[in-house]
Design a protein around this motif. Structure first.
Motif, PDB file in Angstrom:
ATOM      1  N   UNK A  79      -3.264   1.939   6.131  1.00  0.00           N
ATOM      2  CA  UNK A  79      -3.276   2.111   7.575  1.00  0.00           C
ATOM      3  C   UNK A  79      -1.875   2.444   8.093  1.00  0.00           C
ATOM      4  N   UNK A  80      -1.841   3.251   9.163  1.00  0.00           N
ATOM      5  CA  UNK A  80      -0.583   3.661   9.782  1.00  0.00           C
ATOM      6  C   UNK A  80      -0.488   3.101  11.194  1.00  0.00           C
ATOM      7  N   UNK A  81       0.712   3.085  11.713  1.00  0.00           N
ATOM      8  CA  UNK A  81       0.948   2.672  13.106  1.00  0.00           C
ATOM      9  C   UNK A  81       2.225   3.349  13.580  1.00  0.00           C
ATOM     10  N   UNK A  82       2.399   3.351  14.888  1.00  0.00           N
ATOM     11  CA  UNK A  82       3.596   3.970  15.439  1.00  0.00           C
ATOM     12  C   UNK A  82       3.400   5.457  15.664  1.00  0.00           C
ATOM     13  N   UNK A  83       4.449   6.218  15.484  1.00  0.00           N
ATOM     14  CA  UNK A  83       4.367   7.646  15.759  1.00  0.00           C
ATOM     15  C   UNK A  83       5.404   8.416  14.977  1.00  0.00           C
ATOM     16  N   UNK A  84       5.288   9.745  15.061  1.00  0.00           N
ATOM     17  CA  UNK A  84       6.237  10.644  14.401  1.00  0.00           C
ATOM     18  C   UNK A  84       6.896  11.476  15.491  1.00  0.00           C
ATOM     19  N   UNK A 109       5.531   2.836   6.953  1.00  0.00           N
ATOM     20  CA  UNK A 109       4.288   2.109   6.672  1.00  0.00           C
ATOM     21  C   UNK A 109       4.272   1.813   5.186  1.00  0.00           C
ATOM     22  N   UNK A 110       3.569   0.764   4.806  1.00  0.00           N
ATOM     23  CA  UNK A 110       3.549   0.340   3.406  1.00  0.00           C
ATOM     24  C   UNK A 110       2.122   0.045   2.975  1.00  0.00           C
ATOM     25  N   UNK A 111       1.742   0.583   1.805  1.00  0.00           N
ATOM     26  CA  UNK A 111       0.442   0.314   1.227  1.00  0.00           C
ATOM     27  C   UNK A 111       0.575  -0.115  -0.215  1.00  0.00           C
ATOM     28  N   UNK A 112      -0.549  -0.222  -0.905  1.00  0.00           N
ATOM     29  CA  UNK A 112      -0.549  -0.694  -2.291  1.00  0.00           C
ATOM     30  C   UNK A 112      -1.254   0.275  -3.222  1.00  0.00           C
ATOM     31  N   UNK A 113      -1.468   1.517  -2.789  1.00  0.00           N
ATOM     32  CA  UNK A 113      -2.205   2.477  -3.604  1.00  0.00           C
ATOM     33  C   UNK A 113      -1.352   2.909  -4.793  1.00  0.00           C
TER      34      UNK A 113
END
Length: 796
Positions: A79-84, A109-113
């Motif tokens: 999942x992402x949040x914030x903006x670019x 953002x941080x994931x575990x994929x």
């Protein structure tokens, strides 16, 4: 309209493969992090914004699929949040391996994929539900896919596959960010160059909290200079150095972390805010409230939800560096929000144009006042709760307690001209483990002081980020119970059950059923909106909903009610809008011990019901039947369902409706004033179709007993409802209630009407109508809509 999600659209997603992206896209993919021979320790996906405006990725995701998916393969989600920011990058860190020596720069953002180093598919998705497509064609048809990259011969790709990567190479779109929707043409294998919003490309010894190299003395620019006298900073995109202030709040969760700081030496211009947000991405800043800091960075305007949403911007500092000079300093006194300081007028009228470049008038308009306080500490005292706490730890209070209060303590939205200026959203910066967010209902009060920095968010607008929450006083709200209908009274109800599917917890079915049996006193006919098909939101071609309805009817019986029977028509797959794959529709339940359904065969998803003369009365050619389902007014929207019933020898025709949602409308807090309500065009067309059908029916039989019910997704004062009631064809029963009771839904702190029961002249007189408030005002709601019921005596 379920949770409407939907006031104010995000940046509009495109269909994958249909057109090149003009802004947010995937710039680089690397899956060899931490592998043998790798320099970097983690996998990553880098996004870029090649547009001229910021793009919000709140609620979006990056998803990964293996290169050769099988029937049971699943997409993995981060999942992402914030903006670019315009022209900037956004770094998504994924799984970390045991090898490598260089850490990624600070990710956004941080994931575990754990991605393959050589081959796979990565998608940028405007949502966080896992994709279900397993072919290139199916993914191209999913409108949630914003961009997609298949590499190393991946089956799912745009055009031809991008080249294979290795433990030491990524696939990279290049500095020009070419997007021809052909992965093979757009991407090359290259040395990984991970870059996030803070810049950088990996450092084996990164500094978690960099400090400026300048002499730690205040610079010439103050916060009020940056904020200026309009909604847009006069210093936009400029670098500023050593801006002084006191830290007033820290956001330490999510991917939009940072801190607010405020100048303790304000200027004498009430239009200029003394507070500012410092954006640190997904990195928690090492500061505390009370720290005296000097902050350097780039001035930026961030549009929550994206600039295309029409929302206002938040002025903030990006790519920051700071020095803590001292700690434990007193915080600046908060600005008290109340009836003496918050104007009764909501926003200036720009004839639909933008107000962001206009000089603020904080003593005249509430929106201008809040903007003049953006980033500053504010407070509300003994604040009445006007919208319940939600799953995101948000609630609404009013700063003007005397204005337009509902029967239960909310605020009534009764006109486009008065959006209720005192509304204010409240969330918390306090850790939930130590300070659980109050599960408040409408009518409760946050006693004492609630205070913190004032922010602006996509859904809700100005929001108090509480560093101190008042104590919850229980207002004693309890679910309403309507009276039982008498023997000769026909009870007809409408209830939006919010995307009901067999996969929902049994507790949801049980609570909905209990509401029908006990709170609605077992109506004879119940029109249900948002009944999903048997597979729910899985887009597998299923359209039948018999499992959903049977599970609901069984729950009603278990709650002590009758075994209702049902009538509905399955829609054409994916043609009626709503949650993708859900195939929501309206359906009738009826109690066979009290009322009979008059069946007329031939009704299906595409056959239009016609008005016929039947034994001297108005009848229907098919029953149940859909009203003009081929009309363009129903594009991507639910089609009305008409049915004939018999009650004590009298025929009653009921039409159940669920008009298109308000998705795409600009919010009340938009920078465009008054905000555009683009969705009401289609509802106006739908109202015209229904009105024409009923006008024809009543011309055939002016004494017909007609009840029109449903979720019309519009207000009693809207053009659509005026169309429905034009010429006296129908009477909207909500108008018969006292003003303080005219609501069935609560959104953005406004108690408002979306659901209606309308009756023909034959049965309007003497109708006993009740909106039964059991959901919309409660933190623990089963649906976001309140049901309603009418008791009437049909005539021959």
């Amino acid at each position: 309209m379920a949770a409407t999600l939907a006031f104010g659209a995000l940046v509009i997603p495109r269909v994958a493969g249909a057109a090149p992206s003009s802004d947010a896209l995937i710039a680089e993919v690397y899956g060899g992090g931490g592998n043998s021979g790798a320099t970097l320790t983690q996998d990553f996906v880098e996004l870029a914004n090649r547009g001229s405006q910021p793009v919000s990725v709140d609620g979006w995701s990056v998803q990964y699929l293996s290169a050769s998916p099988g029937p049971t393969s699943k997409w993995q989600v981060t999942k992402l949040a914030g903006g670019i920011a315009a022209g900037s990058r956004y770094l998504v860190a994924e799984a970390k391996g045991s090898g490598g020596t260089v850490a990624l720069p600070t990710p956004d953002a941080t994931g575990t994929i754990s991605m393959s180093a050589t081959a796979g598919t990565v998608a940028l998705v405007t949502g966080s539900d896992a994709l279900t497509c397993l072919t290139a064609a199916d993914c191209a048809a999913d409108s949630r896919v914003r961009d997609l990259v298949g590499f190393g011969g991946a089956v799912v790709r745009e055009g031809t596959s991008a080249p294979a990567a290795t433990n030491s190479t990524s696939v990279n779109r290049g500095a020009g960010l070419a997007d021809t929707d052909d992965n093979g043409a757009d991407f090359t294998a290259a040395t990984p160059t991970p870059t996030g919003s803070g810049g950088g490309s990996g450092d084996p010894t990164p500094t978690p909290t960099p400090t400026p190299t300048e002499t730690p003395t205040p610079g010439s620019v103050r916060i009020h200079d940056i904020q200026g006298t309009t909604r847009i900073s006069p210093d936009g995109a400029k670098s500023v150095t050593n801006v002084p202030g006191i830290v007033t709040g820290v956001r330490a969760t999510g991917s939009s972390r940072g801190f607010w700081f405020q100048d303790p030496q304000p200027d004498d211009d009430p239009r200029t805010s003394e507070g500012l947000f410092v954006f640190t991405g997904s990195s928690t800043p090492a500061v505390q409230p009370g720290d005296s800091v000097l902050v350097s960075g780039t001035v930026s305007e961030y549009y929550p939800g994206g600039a295309a949403s029409g929302n206002q911007s938040v002025t903030e500092l990006t790519k920051p560096k700071w020095t803590v000079l001292s700690s434990g300093n007193a915080l600046p006194a908060p600005f008290a929000l109340g009836p003496d300081t918050v104007p009764s007028a909501y926003a200036p009228d720009a004839a639909g144009g933008s107000i962001e470049s206009s000089a603020l008038q904080p003593s005249t308009y509430a929106l201008d006042l809040f903007e003049s306080l953006e980033g500053m500490r504010v407070r509300v005292d003994d604040a009445p709760v006007i919208a319940p706490a939600n799953e995101y730890d948000e609630l609404w209070v009013t700063t003007r307690p005397a204005d337009h209060r509902s029967a239960h303590g909310g605020v009534i939205y009764s006109s486009y001209a008065d959006p209720n200026s005192g509304r204010l959203e409240v969330t918390t910066l306090l850790p939930d483990s130590a300070h659980p967010f109050p599960q408040a209902n409408v009518g409760d009060v946050l006693t004492g002081t609630t205070e913190g920095p004032l922010d602006y968010v996509s859904y809700g607008g100005y929001e108090l980020q509480a560093t101190s929450l008042g104590t919850l006083h229980d207002g004693g709200l309890t679910p309403e119970v309507t009276r039982k209908q008498k023997n000769k009274e026909l009870a007809v109800a409408t209830y939006n059950v919010e995307n009901l599917a067999p996969s929902d917890a049994q507790s949801k079915f049980d609570r909905l059923a209990n509401g029908v049996v006990h709170n609605l006193a077992t109506p004879d006919i119940v029109a249900l909106e948002e009944i999903q098909d048997n597979s729910g939101a899985v887009d597998d071609g299923t359209v039948a909903a018999d499992v959903t309805l049977r599970k609901f009817v069984d729950a009603v019986v278990a709650a002590g009610g009758p075994r209702y029977r049902w009538r509905e028509i399955d829609p054409v797959n994916d043609a009626d809008g709503g949650q993708p794959g859900g195939n929501i529709r309206v359906a009738f339940l009826f109690n066979p011990d009290r009322v009979s359904f008059i069946d007329r065969p031939g009704g299906n998803s595409t056959t239009a019901v016609q008005v016929v003369k039947d034994h001297g009365k108005a009848g229907l050619s098919v029953s149940p039947g859909r009203v003009d389902p081929g009309n363009a007014a129903w594009t991507d929207s639910r089609k009305p369902l008409a049915g004939m019933f018999e009650f004590h020898g009298h025929r009653v025709i009921v039409v159940a409706d669920h008009f298109n949602s308000k998705g795409g409308d600009q919010s009340l807090h938009s920078r465009f004033q008054p905000p555009a309500r683009s969705s009401e065009v289609q509802r106006g067309q739908q109202a015209t179709v229904v009105h024409g059908f009923l006008e024809n029916l009543l011309k055939t039989d002016r004494k017909a007993n007609v009840v029109v019910v449903g979720d019309f997704n519009d207000y009693q004062f809207s053009p659509a409802l005026r169309t429905l009631t034009a010429g006296g064809v129908l009477h909207d029963l909500i108008a018969d209630l006292p003003l303080a009771e005219r609501y069935s839904y609560v959104y953005d702190g406004n108690s408002q009407v979306l659901d209606h029961i309308l009756t023909s002249p034959r049965v309007s007189g003497g109708a006993d109508y009740d909106v039964v408030h059991i959901n919309a005002e409660f933190a623990g709601q089963t649906s976001d809509h309140d049901p309603q019921v009418v008791r009437l005596r049909p005539k021959g």
